[in-house]
Design an enzyme around this catalytic site. Structure first.
Site, PDB file in Angstrom:
ATOM      1  N   CYS A  60      -4.988 -48.762 -59.381  1.00 15.37           N
ATOM      2  CA  CYS A  60      -3.872 -48.789 -59.927  1.00 15.37           C
ATOM      3  C   CYS A  60      -3.138 -47.508 -59.803  1.00 15.37           C
ATOM      4  O   CYS A  60      -3.641 -46.669 -59.125  1.00 15.37           O
ATOM      5  CB  CYS A  60      -4.132 -49.071 -61.421  1.00 15.37           C
ATOM      6  SG  CYS A  60      -5.128 -47.725 -62.176  1.00 15.37           S
ATOM      7  N   ALA A  63      -4.911 -44.285 -60.765  1.00 15.67           N
ATOM      8  CA  ALA A  63      -5.900 -43.865 -59.970  1.00 15.67           C
ATOM      9  C   ALA A  63      -5.312 -42.927 -58.774  1.00 15.67           C
ATOM     10  O   ALA A  63      -5.947 -41.984 -58.557  1.00 15.67           O
ATOM     11  CB  ALA A  63      -6.566 -45.136 -59.429  1.00 15.67           C
ATOM     12  N   ARG A  94     -16.274 -39.404 -57.957  1.00 20.58           N
ATOM     13  CA  ARG A  94     -15.457 -39.310 -56.789  1.00 20.58           C
ATOM     14  C   ARG A  94     -16.486 -38.107 -56.014  1.00 20.58           C
ATOM     15  O   ARG A  94     -17.015 -37.378 -56.479  1.00 20.58           O
ATOM     16  CB  ARG A  94     -14.350 -38.948 -56.742  1.00 20.58           C
ATOM     17  CG  ARG A  94     -13.461 -39.982 -57.118  1.00 20.58           C
ATOM     18  CD  ARG A  94     -11.830 -40.014 -57.155  1.00 20.58           C
ATOM     19  NE  ARG A  94     -11.510 -39.507 -55.717  1.00 20.58           N
ATOM     20  CZ  ARG A  94     -11.266 -39.875 -54.823  1.00 20.58           C
ATOM     21  NH1 ARG A  94     -10.863 -41.225 -54.892  1.00 20.58           N
ATOM     22  NH2 ARG A  94     -10.738 -39.351 -53.692  1.00 20.58           N
ATOM     23  N   HIS A 193       0.768 -41.697 -55.849  1.00 17.18           N
ATOM     24  CA  HIS A 193       0.749 -40.688 -55.087  1.00 17.18           C
ATOM     25  C   HIS A 193       2.093 -40.085 -55.434  1.00 17.18           C
ATOM     26  O   HIS A 193       2.364 -38.710 -55.209  1.00 17.18           O
ATOM     27  CB  HIS A 193       0.830 -40.805 -53.902  1.00 17.18           C
ATOM     28  CG  HIS A 193      -0.878 -41.726 -53.273  1.00 17.18           C
ATOM     29  ND1 HIS A 193      -0.693 -42.629 -52.466  1.00 17.18           N
ATOM     30  CD2 HIS A 193      -1.877 -41.573 -53.796  1.00 17.18           C
ATOM     31  CE1 HIS A 193      -2.083 -43.033 -52.340  1.00 17.18           C
ATOM     32  NE2 HIS A 193      -2.933 -42.301 -53.137  1.00 17.18           N
TER      33      HIS A 193
END
Ligand code: CFM
Length: 542
Positions: A60, A63, A94, A193
């Site tokens: 999503c 994220a 991560r 992003h």
């Protein structure tokens, strides 16, 4: 390409895959499954909504913003405004590594959440958010706090920006800023992003005008230090005498971001996640950028040589050649050794927005064939090259993402290179402000699939019978159950680094190992019996 090495024609399997879908869906998916002809300009439909009901690899918007771009920065408190579930994957799951030194702040091992409850959804969560910011500040005294919006925040209308402004003023010495990165905001993490780039540019870049020391100063954009990749790139740059001012955002800090606009050059590794930053820094401060790839030993050498070309300095060029000559022999030895197992083997790669392209270089070095690849959330320019940018239709989903207006900074705009110099470098083959995309680098008749579904994955595995499949944790066990080893390229299965020269050796070794075992072919599902599968080995039926 000669007849023997020609890849199998996937037209029939493509038809079979599409035949299962309702006609409207089949028409849509057909545009995202393209049989590649590197000589043609073929349009690959991408960055469009996933079809409801299919199993996608995508994540999503939140994220992409919090997890990918800001997650690797160690000295910002990343506060998630939302229900606790959204934080599960933000906590220690991560593989961004960081080096805080002896006494630097490092909040990456923490998980900060406002833990919204029903009552906050009904009556609003701003009060709780203010308290959480205050609490984080009182305990950690961080330089910065980022507030990340999850889906309910947008639905109930909490204003994270107003709260952040108010708290920034109240706290005085802490840079607090918010992100409207609700999960649903875009069609994938790609929107996140963009939102992350915008807010970093607005709130952090340019805060520190100190001229950095170092003759050759660069920023490395779109390198997230997964498995220590960034450390290996740092090692190589250091050896060459090139100073990385800031990596976006592997092993980064707020101070490095704030000073990054003082660098002389931007090197873009992951085009998808960070091209916005490169463009905005170019417009506002005059920093040129070009595309590099440090995945693959040959690509690493090529990228370093490009940097040498850019700085037009014979001493630097000589140093770079010396470093390459020093590093390469052991890389080539390791590749030769691995090739005994890997040559001629077949790979498929389905990863986010860059690695499906970059990792093909490592497979080439292992003399393996990439028969099919695709991105989860790449845009057409990531497949077809930036030349298609003017022709991309801006749909409602993309229009939903803010495009910030950037202009040259009157006092700080300083073009680092003249137009003539940039033109001359282009002539020499440097992709100045450009990216050619993945498709031209892929073989004739290879199959490119955007936002691949599980159904498509299964059918393509049956068709290609790859020796290795690269994707992520969500795909891993499904693929392994079909007898194919899966290499994670998001987290490296806790291996790596894979970037640079040392990384290439690690990758060769890991792939050699994975291709040497027959274990996956021996696995049988427990419900299979001699009756349902006569080939089953007797010991499994017992
Ligand atoms: Fe860029 Fe990435 Fe990737 Fe990406 Fe990602 Fe990632 Fe990725 Mo996972 S920024 S597009 S959003 S290279 S998290 S570090 S591995 S999907 S291919």
């Amino acid at each position: 390409m000669s007849e023997e090495t020609k890849l199998p024609d996937p037209s029939k399997v493509k038809e079979e895959i599409l035949a299962k879908y309702p006609p409207k869906i089949a028409r849509k998916r057909a545009k995202s499954m393209v049989i590649n002809d590197p000589k043609l300009d073929q349009e690959i439909q991408s960055n469009v909504r996933t079809i409801p009901g299919v199993i996608t690899q995508r994540g999503c918007t939140y994220a992409g913003c919090k997890g990918v771009v800001l997650g690797p920065t160690r000295d910002i408190v990343n506060l998630v405004h939302g229900p606790i579930g959204c934080s599960f994957y933000a906590w220690l799951t991560r593989r961004n590594q960081t080096d805080p030194g002896v006494d630097g702040d490092n909040f990456m091992n923490y998980c900060f959440s406002t833990d919204m409850q029903d009552e906050n959804i009904v009556f609003g969560g701003e009060k709780k958010l203010k308290q959480a910011i205050q609490e984080a500040y009182d305990i950690f005294k961080p330089k910065a706090i980022g507030v990340f919006s999850t889906c309910p925040v947008g639905l109930i209308g909490d204003d994270v920006h107003a709260v952040s402004r108010e708290m920034k003023e109240k706290l005085g010495d802490c840079n607090v800023f918010g992100f409207s990165c609700e999960g649903y905001k875009g069609v994938s993490q790609s929107a996140g992003h963009h939102i992350a780039n915008n807010q970093l540019f607005r709130h952090v870049i340019g805060l520190d005008d100190t001229k950095p020391a170092g003759k050759y100063t660069v920023n490395l954009l779109g390198e997230y230090n997964i498995g220590g990749d960034g450390f290996e790139i740092d090692r190589i740059f250091k050896k060459c005498g090139i100073d990385i001012i800031c990596t976006f955002s592997g092993n980064s800090t707020m101070d490095k971001f704030a000073n990054s606009h003082m660098a002389d050059l931007n090197l873009v590794m992951c085009h998808r996640s960070i091209n916005y930053m490169a463009e905005m820094q170019e417009t506002k401060f005059g920093i040129p950028w070009f595309k590099v790839n440090f995945i693959g030993a040959e690509s690493t050498a090529k990228a370093l040589r490009k940097v040498g070309e850019y700085f037009e300095d014979e001493a630097l060029k000589a140093k770079i050649e010396e470093v390459i000559a020093e590093e390469m022999p052991s890389v080539l030895d390791r590749a030769t050794m691995a090739r005994a197992k890997t040559a001629g083997k077949v790979a498929m790669l389905f990863v986010g927005g860059s690695r499906a392209h970059h990792y093909q270089e490592l497979f080439k070095e292992l003399e393996m064939k990439t028969v099919s690849a695709g991105y989860e959330f790449g845009h057409r320019d990531d497949y077809e090259g930036r030349k298609v940018l003017p022709t991309i239709k801006v749909d409602a989903d993309s229009r939903n993402i803010e495009e910030i207006k950037v202009e040259a900074d009157e006092t700080r705009f300083n073009p680092r290179a003249t137009e003539e110099k940039l033109e001359a470098l282009k002539e020499k083959g440097l992709e100045i402000s450009d990216y050619r995309g993945m498709a031209p680098d892929m073989a004739d008749q290879s199959l490119i699939v955007d936002d691949i579904t599980h159904w498509e994955t299964e059918k393509l595995i049956e068709f290609y019978k790859p020796d290795i499949f690269c994707a992520g944790i969500k795909e891993k066990y499904v693929v392994q159950k079909s007898g194919i080893p899966l290499k994670q390229l998001h987290s490296y299965d806790y291996g790596g680094p894979y970037a640079g020269f040392e990384g290439a050796k690690n990758f060769y070794a890991d792939i050699e190992k994975m291709l040497s075992t027959t274990i996956w072919k021996k696995i049988k599902a427990p419900w299979l019996t001699k009756e349902t599968d006569p080939c089953i080995c007797a010991e499994y039926v017992a």
